[in-house]
Design a protein around this motif. Structure first.
Motif, PDB file in Angstrom:
ATOM      1  N   ILE A  48       0.842  -1.202   0.000  1.00 47.35           N
ATOM      2  CA  ILE A  48       0.000   0.000   0.000  1.00 47.35           C
ATOM      3  C   ILE A  48       0.872   1.245   0.000  1.00 47.35           C
ATOM      4  O   ILE A  48       0.619   2.208  -0.730  1.00 47.35           O
ATOM      5  CB  ILE A  48      -0.937  -0.011   1.226  1.00 47.35           C
ATOM      6  CG1 ILE A  48      -1.918  -1.168   1.143  1.00 47.35           C
ATOM      7  CG2 ILE A  48      -1.688   1.316   1.328  1.00 47.35           C
ATOM      8  CD1 ILE A  48      -2.724  -1.384   2.414  1.00 47.35           C
ATOM      9  N   ALA A  49       1.925   1.226   0.829  1.00 46.09           N
ATOM     10  CA  ALA A  49       2.824   2.385   0.907  1.00 46.09           C
ATOM     11  C   ALA A  49       3.447   2.679  -0.452  1.00 46.09           C
ATOM     12  O   ALA A  49       3.534   3.843  -0.872  1.00 46.09           O
ATOM     13  CB  ALA A  49       3.916   2.135   1.942  1.00 46.09           C
ATOM     14  N   TYR A  50       3.877   1.635  -1.167  1.00 43.86           N
ATOM     15  CA  TYR A  50       4.501   1.853  -2.471  1.00 43.86           C
ATOM     16  C   TYR A  50       3.501   2.445  -3.459  1.00 43.86           C
ATOM     17  O   TYR A  50       3.834   3.370  -4.220  1.00 43.86           O
ATOM     18  CB  TYR A  50       5.059   0.542  -3.012  1.00 43.86           C
ATOM     19  CG  TYR A  50       5.803   0.695  -4.316  1.00 43.86           C
ATOM     20  CD1 TYR A  50       7.036   1.338  -4.358  1.00 43.86           C
ATOM     21  CD2 TYR A  50       5.281   0.209  -5.507  1.00 43.86           C
ATOM     22  CE1 TYR A  50       7.727   1.494  -5.553  1.00 43.86           C
ATOM     23  CE2 TYR A  50       5.962   0.359  -6.708  1.00 43.86           C
ATOM     24  CZ  TYR A  50       7.176   0.998  -6.725  1.00 43.86           C
ATOM     25  OH  TYR A  50       7.856   1.148  -7.910  1.00 43.86           O
ATOM     26  N   SER A  51       2.271   1.942  -3.445  1.00 42.18           N
ATOM     27  CA  SER A  51       1.260   2.472  -4.381  1.00 42.18           C
ATOM     28  C   SER A  51       0.972   3.937  -4.076  1.00 42.18           C
ATOM     29  O   SER A  51       0.806   4.750  -4.993  1.00 42.18           O
ATOM     30  CB  SER A  51      -0.025   1.645  -4.299  1.00 42.18           C
ATOM     31  OG  SER A  51      -0.682   1.816  -3.060  1.00 42.18           O
ATOM     32  N   TRP A  52       0.945   4.302  -2.794  1.00 42.20           N
ATOM     33  CA  TRP A  52       0.692   5.702  -2.442  1.00 42.20           C
ATOM     34  C   TRP A  52       1.882   6.588  -2.780  1.00 42.20           C
ATOM     35  O   TRP A  52       1.707   7.749  -3.156  1.00 42.20           O
ATOM     36  CB  TRP A  52       0.360   5.807  -0.959  1.00 42.20           C
ATOM     37  CG  TRP A  52      -1.006   5.270  -0.613  1.00 42.20           C
ATOM     38  CD1 TRP A  52      -1.982   4.888  -1.501  1.00 42.20           C
ATOM     39  CD2 TRP A  52      -1.541   5.070   0.685  1.00 42.20           C
ATOM     40  NE1 TRP A  52      -3.095   4.439  -0.829  1.00 42.20           N
ATOM     41  CE2 TRP A  52      -2.851   4.544   0.524  1.00 42.20           C
ATOM     42  CE3 TRP A  52      -1.048   5.251   1.982  1.00 42.20           C
ATOM     43  CZ2 TRP A  52      -3.664   4.229   1.612  1.00 42.20           C
ATOM     44  CZ3 TRP A  52      -1.861   4.938   3.060  1.00 42.20           C
ATOM     45  CH2 TRP A  52      -3.155   4.433   2.871  1.00 42.20           C
TER      46      TRP A  52
END
Length: 429
Positions: A48-52
């Protein structure tokens, strides 16, 4: 149509927070080996962090289609919140997973680099925070002589380095690389943002509009008016209330693009007229830029005209403006000579009430009224002056310092004005 902006902003948040990370989460949920069951949640946090992070990078390219939908100020708020949330998820990811070698090293480097960028950005690039927390604002003003605008831009670009480190971190994890559906989405997201970022940089370098500074004069204490004549081949699309990003590529310290609002209606003249107050190192240097200097600019950006266009054209317009924040609203008034407009304009000093000649000319219009004074208007003064049917047939445009805009939004809402009737654009970024 009155709720169009809030509705679009809500959908944008939902899409970013839930829809974009979903393919990564689903493919991980199906493909992760059972041996790593204890780390599933932490691995999801990392995805999730990478996508954000990728979304934040995409937003930094200032996509014009999204600006016209929700506005650049809201895009920058989303950018900032996503960056903070991504760093927190990276922290949880690191705390609950075990790794070694280059997998651990790249992850740690990315985390500490992002943490440093965040600390710097909260002081120098998050005006929405410094305008609300006086102590941070004092620190910013104290350190500004050391950290120029161009330095801040380059420091912020280190986010790209951190993202590359996270990318390497992921492709070094064998059991993740073995999940083919996840890697397809992972590469697709990464490639899309890479292409979008490179395209934006190419556009800013080669596709930005060019023009010539034809006039640079002081119109009030610490306020300059710049007139730019775009080159004949510059097909600029500007709307009333818009702002452009401008730079002077031949002058050291003024080569990074900076946003400034239009004074004039772009429908009346090909020239671009900007009024700029000397607040930072970039703007304070403008008094030394001579006529004839080449200008690079891109735009337009802004939603004032879009906001008005989404409403019936017989809707009353009430403008609440303070100081230099009146500038984008001047071009709105200029472009709507037949609209019923009531304007309340204030400044801290008499000398700061700029463009009195414009107001004098506009008072010859049948449907324009102006009240201007030193010091803030009271809410009762404004309400007494509103049209009789203002609750259902009036829009409120606000321009000025952040504290003033927040004050008027609270007061208007407290007295029955719906959120969808109010629009403003904060320049605290």
């Amino acid at each position: 149509m009155i709720k169009h902006h809030n509705y679009a902003l809500g959908l944008t948040w939902m899409f970013i927070l839930f829809v974009i990370p979903l393919p990564l989460i689903q493919t991980l949920a199906v493909g992760l080996p059972a041996d790593y069951a204890d780390e599933f949640q932490a691995i999801y946090f990392g995805a999730i962090a990478y996508s954000w992070m990728l979304v934040a990078i995409y937003l930094s390219t200032r996509p014009k289609w999204l600006d016209r939908l929700i506005g650049l100020p809201d895009m920058y708020v989303i950018h900032g919140i996503l960056s903070i949330a991504a760093i927190y998820l990276i922290y949880l990811h690191q705390s609950e997973t075990e790794s070694m070698g280059w997998i651990k090293t790249t992850g740690n480097w990315a985390y500490w680099l992002l943490l440093g960028i965040l600390a710097y950005s909260l002081i120098f690039m998050a005006g929405w925070l410094t305008s609300r927390v006086p102590f941070i604002g004092i620190i910013k003003k104290w350190l500004e002589p050391l950290f120029k605008h161009e330095y801040s831009i380059w420091i912020h670009r280190l986010t790209l380095v951190a993202t590359v480190l996270v990318f390497i971190h992921v492709i070094l994890i064998n059991y993740v690389v073995a999940i083919t559906p996840f890697m397809i989405w992972f590469y697709a997201y990464s490639s899309f943002v890479l292409v979008a970022y490179v395209w934006a940089k190419v556009t800013n370098t080669k596709g930005s509009f060019r023009g010539t500074l034809t006039k640079n004069i002081e119109i009030a204490d610490n306020i300059r008016e710049l007139t730019i004549r775009p080159n004949d081949d510059a097909k600029v699309t500007l709307l009333p209330g818009d702002y452009v990003f401008m730079s002077f590529p031949t002058i050291k310290g003024l080569r990074e693009l900076h946003p400034f609002s239009l004074v004039n209606s772009p429908t009346d003249s090909k020239n671009i007229v900007l009024a700029i107050r000397g607040d930072g190192d970039f703007t304070r240097s403008l008094d030394g830029v001579p006529d004839g200097t080449q200008v690079k600019f891109t735009g337009g950006y802004g939603r004032y005209d879009t906001f008005l266009s989404n409403q019936p054209q017989d809707t009353n317009i009430v403008i609440l403006a303070g100081g230099i924040g009146v500038v984008p609203l001047l071009s709105v008034v200029d472009a709507h000579p037949n609209r019923n407009i009531r304007m309340f304009y204030t400044a801290h000093r008499e000398a700061d009430l700029i463009y009195g000649d414009k107001f004098k000319n506009w008072q010859n219009r049948e449907h324009f009224q102006i009240a201007q004074q030193v010091g803030r208007f009271g809410i009762s003064e404004v309400l007494r002056s509103l049209p009789n049917d203002w609750q259902r047939n009036t829009l409120f445009l606000i321009g000025g310092p952040s504290k003033m805009m927040r004050h008027w939004k609270r007061e208007l809402r407290r007295h029955g004005v719906m959120a969808g009737q109010i629009y403003s654009e904060e320049f605290d970024w």
